[in-house]
Design an enzyme around this catalytic site. Structure first.
Site, PDB file in Angstrom:
ATOM      1  N   HIS A 181     -10.406   0.982   2.080  1.00 14.46           N
ATOM      2  CA  HIS A 181      -9.994   1.819   3.166  1.00 14.46           C
ATOM      3  C   HIS A 181     -11.393   1.634   3.972  1.00 14.46           C
ATOM      4  CE1 HIS A 181      -8.647   5.998   4.650  1.00 14.46           C
ATOM      5  NE2 HIS A 181      -9.898   5.500   5.224  1.00 14.46           N
ATOM      6  N   HIS A 221       1.039  -1.264  -0.108  1.00 15.80           N
ATOM      7  CA  HIS A 221      -0.026  -0.017   0.078  1.00 15.80           C
ATOM      8  C   HIS A 221       1.017   1.243   0.106  1.00 15.80           C
ATOM      9  CE1 HIS A 221      -3.886   2.183   1.725  1.00 15.80           C
ATOM     10  NE2 HIS A 221      -2.687   3.047   1.147  1.00 15.80           N
ATOM     11  N   ASN A 224      -5.276   7.334  -5.702  1.00 18.49           N
ATOM     12  CA  ASN A 224      -5.841   8.490  -5.718  1.00 18.49           C
ATOM     13  C   ASN A 224      -5.265   9.833  -6.034  1.00 18.49           C
ATOM     14  OD1 ASN A 224      -3.954   7.925  -3.424  1.00 18.49           O
ATOM     15  ND2 ASN A 224      -5.083   9.353  -2.025  1.00 18.49           N
ATOM     16  N   ALA A 240      -4.133  14.662   5.572  1.00 24.53           N
ATOM     17  CA  ALA A 240      -3.687  13.193   6.498  1.00 24.53           C
ATOM     18  C   ALA A 240      -2.652  12.601   5.426  1.00 24.53           C
ATOM     19  CB  ALA A 240      -4.851  12.432   6.277  1.00 24.53           C
ATOM     20  N   HIS A 250       1.768   5.375  -1.797  1.00 25.64           N
ATOM     21  CA  HIS A 250       1.111   6.720  -2.389  1.00 25.64           C
ATOM     22  C   HIS A 250       2.351   7.159  -3.017  1.00 25.64           C
ATOM     23  CE1 HIS A 250      -3.077   6.827  -0.888  1.00 25.64           C
ATOM     24  NE2 HIS A 250      -2.307   6.165   0.155  1.00 25.64           N
ATOM     25  N   LEU A 251       2.211   7.103  -4.370  1.00 26.80           N
ATOM     26  CA  LEU A 251       3.734   7.715  -5.011  1.00 26.80           C
ATOM     27  C   LEU A 251       3.468   8.973  -5.555  1.00 26.80           C
ATOM     28  CD1 LEU A 251       5.337   4.800  -7.227  1.00 26.80           C
ATOM     29  CD2 LEU A 251       6.151   5.927  -5.061  1.00 26.80           C
ATOM     30  N   ARG A 252       2.189   9.421  -5.787  1.00 25.53           N
ATOM     31  CA  ARG A 252       1.825  10.528  -6.373  1.00 25.53           C
ATOM     32  C   ARG A 252       2.239  10.789  -7.685  1.00 25.53           C
ATOM     33  NH1 ARG A 252      -1.236  10.863  -2.006  1.00 25.53           N
ATOM     34  NH2 ARG A 252      -0.340  11.718  -0.066  1.00 25.53           N
ATOM     35  N   LEU A 274      -5.021   9.023   8.167  1.00 23.56           N
ATOM     36  CA  LEU A 274      -6.369   8.281   7.943  1.00 23.56           C
ATOM     37  C   LEU A 274      -6.419   6.890   7.796  1.00 23.56           C
ATOM     38  CD1 LEU A 274      -8.500  11.016   6.712  1.00 23.56           C
ATOM     39  CD2 LEU A 274      -8.655  10.352   8.954  1.00 23.56           C
ATOM     40  N   ASP A 311       1.282   2.554   3.634  1.00 21.83           N
ATOM     41  CA  ASP A 311       0.584   3.777   3.341  1.00 21.83           C
ATOM     42  C   ASP A 311       1.489   4.851   3.550  1.00 21.83           C
ATOM     43  OD1 ASP A 311      -1.775   5.294   3.046  1.00 21.83           O
ATOM     44  OD2 ASP A 311      -2.644   4.980   4.855  1.00 21.83           O
ATOM     45  N   LYS A 320      -9.405  -0.476  -5.887  1.00 20.02           N
ATOM     46  CA  LYS A 320      -9.428   0.190  -4.501  1.00 20.02           C
ATOM     47  C   LYS A 320     -10.793   0.762  -4.295  1.00 20.02           C
ATOM     48  CE  LYS A 320      -7.887   2.253  -0.724  1.00 20.02           C
ATOM     49  NZ  LYS A 320      -6.755   2.382  -0.092  1.00 20.02           N
ATOM     50  N   HIS A 331      -4.809  -0.862   6.042  1.00 22.55           N
ATOM     51  CA  HIS A 331      -4.118   0.111   7.149  1.00 22.55           C
ATOM     52  C   HIS A 331      -5.228  -0.125   8.322  1.00 22.55           C
ATOM     53  CE1 HIS A 331      -7.041   2.454   5.345  1.00 22.55           C
ATOM     54  NE2 HIS A 331      -6.209   3.019   4.294  1.00 22.55           N
ATOM     55  N   HIS A 356       3.150  14.531   1.641  1.00 23.86           N
ATOM     56  CA  HIS A 356       2.401  15.745   1.511  1.00 23.86           C
ATOM     57  C   HIS A 356       3.296  16.849   1.969  1.00 23.86           C
ATOM     58  CE1 HIS A 356      -1.908  14.627   1.137  1.00 23.86           C
ATOM     59  NE2 HIS A 356      -1.434  13.716   2.175  1.00 23.86           N
TER      60      HIS A 356
HETATM   61  O1  DOR Z   1      -3.378   9.330   5.848  1.00 30.71           O
HETATM   62  C1  DOR Z   1      -3.732   8.950   4.692  1.00 30.71           C
HETATM   63  N1  DOR Z   1      -3.165   9.377   3.456  1.00 30.71           N
HETATM   64  N2  DOR Z   1      -4.882   8.282   4.314  1.00 30.71           N
HETATM   65  C2  DOR Z   1      -5.316   7.820   3.426  1.00 30.71           C
HETATM   66  O2  DOR Z   1      -6.091   7.124   3.385  1.00 30.71           O
HETATM   67  C3  DOR Z   1      -4.716   8.592   2.404  1.00 30.71           C
HETATM   68  C4  DOR Z   1      -3.413   9.112   2.134  1.00 30.71           C
HETATM   69  C5  DOR Z   1      -3.164  10.183   1.220  1.00 30.71           C
HETATM   70  O3  DOR Z   1      -3.566   9.880   0.106  1.00 30.71           O
HETATM   71  O4  DOR Z   1      -2.690  11.328   1.531  1.00 30.71           O
HETATM   72 ZN    ZN Z   2      -3.298   5.173   1.615  1.00 31.89          ZN
END
Ligand code: DOR
Ligand code: ZN
Length: 346
Positions: free
Chosen positions: A137, A14, A42, A264, A16-18, A220, A248, A100, A175, A252
């Site tokens: 999620h 899990h 996302n 988050a 997030h690479l953006r 989150l 996860d 997802k 998560h 940011h």
């Molecule tokens: O803390 C989180 N950040 N929870 C998520 O479910 C999404 C993630 C994000 O994409 O920043």
């Molecule tokens: Zn996530």
């Protein structure tokens, strides 16, 4: 006492690479230790179709550090408009490894998520038929539910009925943050597994809120009380094949975190393996670290474990990780494990 540990190269189930500059900044932090990762869809706009996933995969591959053999395992973002045939074709092509489910409004960039689960049943039934996992999620978003109870309420009011309706659907509850989630995944009949993040193993809500509010611990599902953290540690270190690592790691920039309404997400890709060795040693369970990071996940996703290995070495001097990274979008803060990390990865 163990001072070195050789394990198969880990995977992150899990991540997030953006995209763009942020992706270029964080990708090497994952590829340094991890061979594969399930890539969260996302983005803005989200990765909804097979075509979107193919294009995103190509952007990731193009941004890989020289010589890297890292494999991005793509996912599709489930919407009420998702076409079951598009999903099935993407799975048959080997392009995607999961779909997802974000309940609408649950977290960062989840506005296009699912509002009414029944509207995606055709997709879910197709997935059950072809053996394509659904990553969930697991939080309700109804305003009357307290944010600390969102996961537990989701299990009772959404997940249990969904599994009764479509029992063959392969599910990864992502998560997990509560003992309720752990108990559910441990005991439920059928094809269910769960991921656990690095930060939920290392911190609880006291770390986030006592002595001042620490926005870099805000994520989150939100971190819960210490008793839940203990349940997560017990499950992660148990060797139970239903539990495996999904960091996860969710970058940011500082400006978005240190704000009156902060985003988050915890960015932990860089020091995750040191953190995990620390946790597993504290739990007297270094012997199950490899199962959690490198064996249970591939088994779950029908992939072979990695042949390559990494070595973890316990050193007297703590490993010096950078507190921050400079990205073209601004500074990015690394997860602070709130303790020195003596396990070094080579
Ligand atoms: O803390 C989180 N950040 N929870 C998520 O479910 C999404 C993630 C994000 O994409 O920043
Ligand atoms: Zn996530």
């Amino acid at each position: 006492m163990t001072h070195t540990l050789s394990i198969r190269r880990p995977d992150d189930w899990h991540l997030h690479l953006r995209d763009g500059a942020m992706m270029r900044a964080v990708l090497p932090e994952t590829t340094r230790h991890f061979a594969r990762a399930i890539i969260m869809p996302n983005l803005v706009p989200p990765v909804v179709t097979a075509q979107d996933a193919r294009a995103y995969r190509n952007r990731i591959l193009a941004a890989l550090p020289d010589g890297s053999t890292f494999q991005p395992l793509m996912t599709l973002y489930l919407t009420e408009q998702t076409d079951p045939q598009d999903v099935a074709a993407a799975f048959a092509d080997g392009l995607i490894h999961a779909v997802k489910l974000y309940p609408a409004g649950a977290t960062t960039n989840s506005d296009s998520g699912v509002k009414t689960l029944r509207r995606v049943y055709r997709v879910l039934e197709k997935m059950a038929q072809i053996g394509l996992p659904l990553c969930i999620h697991g939080e309700v978003t109804t305003p009357e539910v307290d944010i600390f109870d969102r996961e537990q309420v989701f299990l009772d009011t959404v997940l249990a009925p969904l599994r009764a309706d479509i029992p063959e659907l392969k599910i990864t509850l992502e998560h997990i943050t509560t003992s309720h989630g752990i108990n559910y995944v441990s005991d439920a009949p059928g094809d269910i597994a769960g991921t656990i993040t690095t930060h939920h193993l290392m911190i609880n809500r006291n770390h986030m809120l006592v002595g001042g509010i620490r926005p870099h611990y805000y994520c989150l599902p939100i971190v819960k009380r210490a008793s839940h953290q203990m349940a997560l540690r017990k499950a992660a270190t148990s060797g139970n094949p239903r539990f495996f690592l999904g960091t996860d790691s969710a970058p940011h920039v500082d400006g978005a975190k240190e704000s009156a309404c902060g985003c988050a997400g915890v960015f932990s890709a860089t020091n995750t393996m040191s953190c995990l060795a620390h946790v597993f040693e504290e739990e007297g369970a270094l012997d199950t670290l490899e199962a959690f990071t490198s064996l249970n996940g591939p088994a779950r996703y029908g992939l072979p474990p990695n042949e390559a290995r990494i070595t973890l070495e316990k050193r007297t001097t703590p490993t010096a990780y950078p507190a921050k990274f400079d990205t073209e979008d601004g500074p990015l803060t690394l997860f602070d494990p709130a303790t020195p990390l003596h396990w070094h990865v080579t």
